[in-house]
Write a protein that holds these residues in place. Structure first.
Motif, mmCIF file in Angstrom:
data_model
loop_
_atom_site.group_PDB
_atom_site.id
_atom_site.type_symbol
_atom_site.label_atom_id
_atom_site.label_comp_id
_atom_site.label_asym_id
_atom_site.label_seq_id
_atom_site.Cartn_x
_atom_site.Cartn_y
_atom_site.Cartn_z
ATOM 1 N N PHE A 117 -8.555 2.415 -9.122
ATOM 2 C CA PHE A 117 -8.114 1.207 -7.688
ATOM 3 C C PHE A 117 -8.248 -0.247 -8.517
ATOM 4 N N GLU B 267 3.860 4.302 -11.563
ATOM 5 C CA GLU B 267 4.561 3.060 -10.508
ATOM 6 C C GLU B 267 3.213 3.722 -8.694
ATOM 7 N N SER B 268 2.971 3.101 -8.196
ATOM 8 C CA SER B 268 2.691 3.719 -6.702
ATOM 9 C C SER B 268 2.011 2.458 -6.248
ATOM 10 N N TYR B 269 3.162 3.132 -5.164
ATOM 11 C CA TYR B 269 3.498 2.525 -3.577
ATOM 12 C C TYR B 269 2.079 2.960 -3.011
ATOM 13 N N GLY B 270 1.452 1.870 -2.320
ATOM 14 C CA GLY B 270 0.148 3.266 -1.365
ATOM 15 C C GLY B 270 -1.097 2.836 -1.443
ATOM 16 N N ALA C 88 -5.391 2.864 -1.829
ATOM 17 C CA ALA C 88 -6.673 2.948 -2.817
ATOM 18 C C ALA C 88 -6.415 4.461 -3.299
ATOM 19 N N LYS D 93 -7.348 12.072 2.194
ATOM 20 C CA LYS D 93 -6.881 10.966 1.983
ATOM 21 C C LYS D 93 -6.688 12.441 0.738
ATOM 22 N N PHE E 192 6.938 -4.195 -0.067
ATOM 23 C CA PHE E 192 6.792 -3.728 -1.235
ATOM 24 C C PHE E 192 5.152 -3.125 -1.971
ATOM 25 N N VAL E 193 4.356 -3.496 -0.788
ATOM 26 C CA VAL E 193 2.600 -3.370 -1.368
ATOM 27 C C VAL E 193 2.309 -2.795 -0.032
ATOM 28 N N GLU E 194 1.179 -2.029 0.315
ATOM 29 C CA GLU E 194 0.590 -0.950 1.246
ATOM 30 C C GLU E 194 -0.662 -1.936 2.065
ATOM 31 N N GLU F 20 -3.735 -0.724 3.462
ATOM 32 C CA GLU F 20 -4.684 -0.594 2.724
ATOM 33 C C GLU F 20 -5.547 -0.708 1.698
ATOM 34 N N SER F 21 -4.512 -0.659 0.014
ATOM 35 C CA SER F 21 -4.998 -1.474 -0.526
ATOM 36 C C SER F 21 -5.266 -2.814 -1.169
ATOM 37 N N CYS G 9 -2.326 4.377 6.934
ATOM 38 C CA CYS G 9 -3.838 4.403 6.373
ATOM 39 C C CYS G 9 -5.074 4.081 6.517
ATOM 40 N N LEU H 137 -3.872 7.944 11.993
ATOM 41 C CA LEU H 137 -2.737 8.418 10.745
ATOM 42 C C LEU H 137 -1.594 7.638 10.761
ATOM 43 N N HIS I 149 8.693 1.316 8.883
ATOM 44 C CA HIS I 149 7.349 1.632 8.348
ATOM 45 C C HIS I 149 6.980 0.734 7.307
ATOM 46 N N GLU I 150 7.938 0.598 6.188
ATOM 47 C CA GLU I 150 6.861 -0.066 5.430
ATOM 48 C C GLU I 150 6.055 -0.892 5.814
ATOM 49 N N HIS J 211 3.560 -0.613 7.610
ATOM 50 C CA HIS J 211 2.423 -0.635 6.473
ATOM 51 C C HIS J 211 2.097 -2.262 5.596
ATOM 52 N N GLY J 212 2.641 -3.074 5.370
ATOM 53 C CA GLY J 212 2.473 -3.870 4.699
ATOM 54 C C GLY J 212 1.613 -4.932 5.895
ATOM 55 N N SER K 62 3.674 -1.659 -7.781
ATOM 56 C CA SER K 62 4.216 -0.769 -7.321
ATOM 57 C C SER K 62 6.591 -0.396 -7.206
ATOM 58 N N PRO K 63 6.346 0.649 -7.251
ATOM 59 C CA PRO K 63 7.980 1.111 -6.887
ATOM 60 C C PRO K 63 9.095 0.748 -6.392
ATOM 61 N N LEU K 64 8.981 -0.382 -5.788
ATOM 62 C CA LEU K 64 9.432 -0.388 -4.818
ATOM 63 C C LEU K 64 9.444 -2.406 -5.418
#
Lengths: 211, 390
Positions: free
Chosen positions: A13, A59-62, A64, A104, B303-305, B307-308, B326, B331, B344-345, B348-349, B382-384
């Motif tokens: 992560f 690439e990740s949006y999400g 951990a 998860k 563009f970011v989530e 929980e990260s 998350c 959930l 939603h985005e 989430h962010g 991030s791909p977004l």
């Protein structure tokens, strides 16, 4: 400190491997959606002679676990042939990470799906699909489930944007339930074409809007 | 920074030592129950302490001491408000209740439980800042409406409702008005002589008081039935052992909040917004800019989530919360951000910074600096939000 993940997950992560995109990739895929809060994009370079994955980026949006599984899946796939890489399971990805919290696990499924989809994309582009399944309405709808509806952040099938689908003699016709001048009409259209044009027996794609 | 930075004070707060000191005698010296005035002296002393705490808390709301009962916290207070009124009036006046879409879970799920029991619940819309549509409310109230429950301040985005206007409307229509003031109590003026509320939920856990104690203001004459059977405690409205140390601690916690502190919290919140807007592109500030809690800031980082973000911050010993799916137990992404029209985005962010007595301006600066790096890092992966097709 009691973090919700083990040290291996946290390490991936914090320092995800193979991050980014590849210019002119041989295969690519994007799975998930912002609505679910999880998305993975994956890019491949494949040696056409050996069919070995020589480079792979994601690439990740999400959360951990999404980032960590994206990272581990690229490590597992790199250097393998596409045939071997296709067989990597979410269990292997999760095990390689020392296990994920059960809630998860769906994140590791997403990473595996994106790898398989990228390989499939490669195979389609390079005429390697051996079992040539005929493209039917069902196949098209399945593909369209990977096209996002930016209004809702969910795919266009689930959000009822696909009004009609027909396939005849390699000509695909899709009706999208949106006004043609809608803000997202063009984006959705080009995304849908991209997901379908690689199918081996598709010759022509016609997309129209309902208003 | 060599210590934890805690910015989740809307969830729970560090106890103030002075509160602990006030509570201590009621654990070790005067630990009896509150007896009737004909009990033994220890019990009478305990009763007096409980009464004093009650009077102090009632007064802080501009109420009489017989109008304030102790509960185990805001969840119980709101359960009692909704279910107690439903029980008292459901078979007499009607079965219609109105709440807003952005209520906190105790009100939301009490309403859902009543819905299953045959009550009709209307969930009123809010606008993009989180304000209840008062016109819609006016149209929804009928002769069958027994209760309107609309929060004072929102738990996530901090928006303050115009509860004076809402209360006036309810009274004009002869409907009982409950407001959940868990997050606004002592932070924003609230006096029942000015605000036409019949029931008000308050709690100690958000203001450096002990966990497990809250209160419900019940205006004299409000029809309400008890939902917790036991002895005859709390004017026979809530059975169960008196939590005397808790009550004393709650009163002390309220006593310790002052205007100066609230101004300090406001200044720090302003700083968070100012710094984030200057340092981080592509953000949306959630809630109203002016009518809001002084201690709350809620911002969506596109563009970011979430929980990260919170996990990265946690590695720097920084605690905040997010509206991301998350992060939540169910959930499900924040119902508040969804109700204000966020996609939603955006939910989430979203990150909530809720400040308290022990936060400093230095911490605020450190948190935003750290956050700016984290967002940058997460956006790279991030791909977004990137100008390319995948």
């Amino acid at each position: 400190m009691s973090f919700p993940y083990n040290d291996i997950v946290l390490e991936h992560f914090k320092n995800p491997r193979n991050i980014g995109s590849i210019e002119n990739p041989d295969g690519k895929a994007m799975e998930g959606s912002p609505a679910c809060g999880d998305m993975v994009s994956l890019y491949l370079k494949v040696d056409p002679k050996t069919l070995i994955i020589t480079d792979i980026k994601f690439e990740s949006y999400g959360c951990a676990s999404n980032i960590a599984t994206g990272s581990i899946i690229t490590e597992l796939a790199k250097g393998k042939t596409i045939g071997e890489a296709k067989k990597i399971t979410w269990k292997q990805a999760s095990d390689a990470l020392g296990g994920l919290p059960s809630i998860k696990v769906h994140c590791s499924v997403l990473a595996v799906e994106s790898l398989r989809a990228a390989i499939q994309n490669y195979e389609e582009k390079h005429g390697l699909i051996t079992e040539k399944v005929e493209t039917t309405e069902e196949v098209i709808r399945k593909r369209l489930k990977k096209v996002m509806n930016p209004i809702k952040g969910l795919d266009m099938v689930t959000t009822n944007l696909v009004k009609e689908v027909s396939v005849k003699d390699g000509i695909v016709h899709i009706s999208i339930d949106l006004p043609e001048n809608h803000q997202f009409a063009n984006a959705i259209k080009s995304d849908a074409i991209e997901k379908i044009e690689t199918l081996w027996d598709v010759k022509e794609i016609n997309i129209d809007f309902t208003e | 920074m060599d210590k934890n930075i805690y910015m989740d004070n809307a969830a729970a707060t560090r106890l103030d030592e002075k509160v602990m000191e006030a509570m201590k005698p009621f654990f070790f010296e005067n630990y009896s129950i509150a007896t009737s005035e004909f009990g033994y002296s220890m019990g009478i002393d305990a009763k007096n302490a409980l009464d004093e705490a009650r009077t102090f808390l009632a007064k802080s709301l501009g109420a009489e001491n017989t109008e304030f009962i102790f509960t185990s916290g805001s969840a119980e207070s709101s359960n009692l408000a909704l279910k107690g009124v439903a029980k008292a009036l459901g078979s007499k006046k009607g079965k219609h209740i109105i709440i807003s879409k952005i209520e906190d879970f105790p009100v939301l799920y009490s309403a859902k439980t009543l819905e299953k029991e045959g009550f009709k619940i209307d969930y009123i819309d809010v606008d993009e800042f989180g304000f209840v549509n008062i016109e819609e409310l006016e149209n929804l109230i009928t002769e069958e409406t027994i209760l309107v429950s609309i929060q004072h301040a929102n738990q996530e985005i901090g928006t303050l409702q115009d509860i004076q206007k809402i209360g006036n409307l309810c009274w004009k229509k002869h409907t009982i008005f409950h407001t959940d003031a868990t997050h606004s109590f002592t932070r924003v003026p609230l006096d029942v002589k000015d605000i036409p509320a019949d029931l008000i939920t308050v709690s100690a856990h958000t203001i450096h008081g002990p966990k497990g104690i809250g209160g419900l203001y019940i205006r004299k004459g409000t029809p309400i039935a008890k939902i917790m059977d036991g002895g005859f405690q709390e004017f026979n409205l809530r059975g169960g052992m008196d939590n005397i140390p808790g009550a004393v601690g709650f009163a002390k916690a309220v006593e310790l909040v002052n205007d100066e502190e609230n101004k300090r919290l406001q200044a720090m919140s302003n700083k968070i917004v100012e710094m984030i807007v200057a340092k981080i592109p592509e953000v949306t500030i959630n809630g109203d800019k002016i009518k809001r809690l002084p201690q709350n800031t809620n911002i969506s980082f596109h563009f970011v989530e979430g929980e990260s973000i919170t996990l990265h911050l946690d590695m720097y010993d920084i605690a905040v919360s997010t509206g991301s799916a998350c992060f939540s137990r169910s959930l499900e992404a924040s119902h508040v951000i969804a109700a204000i029209g966020g996609d939603h985005e955006r939910a989430h962010g979203s990150i909530r910074f809720s400040l308290g007595r022990y936060n400093t301006m230095e911490e605020v600066e450190y948190v935003v600096e750290t956050l700016a790096d984290i967002i940058k890092k997460l956006r790279i992966i991030s791909p977004l939000g990137k100008e390319k097709e995948v």
